[in-house]
Enzyme design. Structure first.
Site, PDB file in Angstrom:
ATOM      1  N   TYR A  15       0.819  -1.215   0.000  1.00 46.77           N
ATOM      2  CA  TYR A  15       0.000   0.000   0.000  1.00 46.77           C
ATOM      3  C   TYR A  15       0.854   1.266   0.000  1.00 46.77           C
ATOM      4  CZ  TYR A  15      -3.388   3.564   1.066  1.00 46.77           C
ATOM      5  OH  TYR A  15      -4.136   4.707   1.004  1.00 46.77           O
ATOM      6  N   ARG A  36       9.563 -10.782  -4.321  1.00 51.66           N
ATOM      7  CA  ARG A  36       9.528 -12.242  -4.317  1.00 51.66           C
ATOM      8  C   ARG A  36       9.070 -12.750  -5.676  1.00 51.66           C
ATOM      9  NH1 ARG A  36       5.716 -13.024   0.864  1.00 51.66           N
ATOM     10  NH2 ARG A  36       4.694 -11.301  -0.214  1.00 51.66           N
ATOM     11  N   LYS A  45      -0.194  -7.738  -9.953  1.00 53.14           N
ATOM     12  CA  LYS A  45       0.904  -6.807  -9.690  1.00 53.14           C
ATOM     13  C   LYS A  45       1.667  -6.420 -10.962  1.00 53.14           C
ATOM     14  CE  LYS A  45       0.832  -7.107  -4.995  1.00 53.14           C
ATOM     15  NZ  LYS A  45       0.669  -5.974  -4.071  1.00 53.14           N
ATOM     16  N   LYS A 133       6.681  -3.059  16.066  1.00 55.35           N
ATOM     17  CA  LYS A 133       7.465  -1.948  15.507  1.00 55.35           C
ATOM     18  C   LYS A 133       8.463  -1.420  16.538  1.00 55.35           C
ATOM     19  CE  LYS A 133       4.033  -0.281  12.155  1.00 55.35           C
ATOM     20  NZ  LYS A 133       3.289   0.902  11.652  1.00 55.35           N
TER      21      LYS A 133
END
Length: 308
Positions: A15, A36, A45, A133
Site C-alpha cells: 500500500y 519475491r 501486480k 514496531k
C-alpha cells in the site's frame, strides 16, 4: 549534498510501498525494489511492476527469509527502506541481520509510517501490533545501524474518503460517527507526500538517528473540524453520533478483525490524542514540512475536493 544514495525498497508493491518507490524514482535516486517470485508472477501486480521498470526502477529477486538474496541486494545500495505489511513486521529482523552482515548501509528506514509507536498509548489489538514496531526499533539501535523512523500519522487514502467510518462506502452524506468528543487533533497526509518526504530524508544528516514526523500545519484537524469542513463543502448538515470512550472500548472488545484494530487505532488517535499530545523536540525528531518547505503538500481541504 553529494551523489544521491542508491535506495532499496522492500515491500514496494504494498500500500505505502508503491508511493515510496515512485517518489524515489522521481527524485533521481537509483532505485531498487526487492520482490519475491510470487509477487513478480502475480498478474494483479504486473502493471505496477511494469510501471516501476518504466520509471527506471531495478527489480531484484529476493525474499525476507532468504538471507543470501537479502545480503546480495543490500550490498548493491546505500539505503534500505522497508515497507512490509503488518504480518511481516517481525520478519524485519532478517533485514537487520542482512544489513549487519553487508556492512555498507548508511541508513535503514524500517516499516513505520503511522503513529510514533514509542509515544503511542494504544489498547489491544493495536497495542500488540505496534509493539512489534517498537521491537524493530530497539533491534536496529542495538545493532548500531543508522536509522530514520518515519511517523506519517494517518494515511489520507485510508481515513478521508469515508471520514473514518469503518466499513462504509465513501463519502458520508447523511450521518457521521465521531469517536470521543471530537475535539482531539489528528494528522492526515496524502500518501504521495509521505513518499516525497520519506525520500527527502534519506540523505539528510539532520534526520540521521531521528524520527521524521510528517505533521504539516494545514493537515492537523479534529474530528469536529473535519466534519465542519466536509459539511461546508457539501452544503449540508450531517447527523453526528458521538461515541464516548467506554462505548468505543466495548466496540473494540466485541468486534472481529480487522474492525477491532481499526477502532483501536481510532481510539489511539481520537481519544488518547497519540498523534498530537506531545511536542517534537530536536533531541529525537523533526517535522517534515519545516525541514522541507519546498515541498508543496496536499492539504486536507484540497484532498476532500475529489469526493464532491
Amino acid at each position: 549534498m553529494g551523489e544521491k544514495s542508491k535506495i532499496l525498497i522492500i515491500g514496494g508493491t504494498g500500500y505505502i510501498g508503491k508511493f515510496i518507490v515512485a517518489a524515489s524514482a522521481k527524485s533521481g535516486h537509483p532505485t531498487f525494489a526487492l520482490l519475491r517470485d510470487a509477487t513478480i508472477d502475480d498478474p494483479a501486480k504486473s502493471q505496477l511492476i511494469q510501471g516501476f521498470q518504466n520509471s527506471g526502477v531495478t527489480i531484484l529477486k529476493g525474499d525476507l527469509k532468504d538471507h543470501e538474496s537479502l545480503v546480495k541486494a543490500i550490498k548493491q545500495v546505500d539505503v534500505v527502506i522497508s515497507c512490509v505489511g503488518q504480518m511481516q513486521l517481525a520478519d524485519q529482523l532478517h533485514i537487520i541481520a542482512a544489513i549487519k552482515e553487508a556492512g555498507n548501509i548508511k541508513r535503514f528506514l524500517p516499516s513505520e509510517f503511522g503513529n510514533d509507536v514509542d509515544r503511542a498509548r494504544a489498547v489491544e489489538p493495536a497495542k500488540s501490533a505496534w509493539a512489534v514496531k517498537v521491537d524493530i526499533r530497539r533491534a536496529t539501535e542495538a545493532e548500531g545501524i543508522p536509522y530514520t523512523y518515519v511517523s506519517a500519522n494517518y494515511f489520507a487514502g485510508y481515513s478521508l474518503p469515508t471520514l473514518m467510518q469503518p466499513g462504509l462506502p465513501p463519502p458520508p452524506t447523511d450521518k457521521l460517527v465521531i469517536f470521543g468528543d471530537g475535539n482531539v487533533k489528528a494528522v492526515f497526509n496524502d500518501e504521495r507526500d509521505i513518499g516525497t518526504y520519506t525520500i527527502k530524508a534519506v540523505d539528510d544528516p539532520r534526520t540521521l538517528n531521528k524520527i521524521l514526523y510528517i505533521k504539516p500545519p494545514k493537515n492537523i484537524y479534529s474530528f469536529n473540524e473535519i466534519a465542519a469542513l466536509w459539511e461546508k463543502k457539501i452544503g449540508k448538515t450531517l447527523q453526528k453520533i458521538y461515541v464516548p470512550e467506554d462505548q468505543l472500548l466495548k466496540q473494540i472488545a466485541e468486534s472481529a478483525m480487522p474492525i477491532n484494530i481499526i477502532l483501536a487505532i481510532n481510539h489511539s488517535v481520537f481519544v488518547k490524542s497519540d498523534q498530537t499530545y506531545f511536542d517534537i523536540n530536536p533531541s529525537f525528531g523533526f517535522e517534515a514540512s519545516q525541514l522541507y518547505p519546498d515541498v508543496k503538500y496536499t492539504t486536507v481541504d484540497e484532498y476532500l475536493n475529489q469526493f464532491l
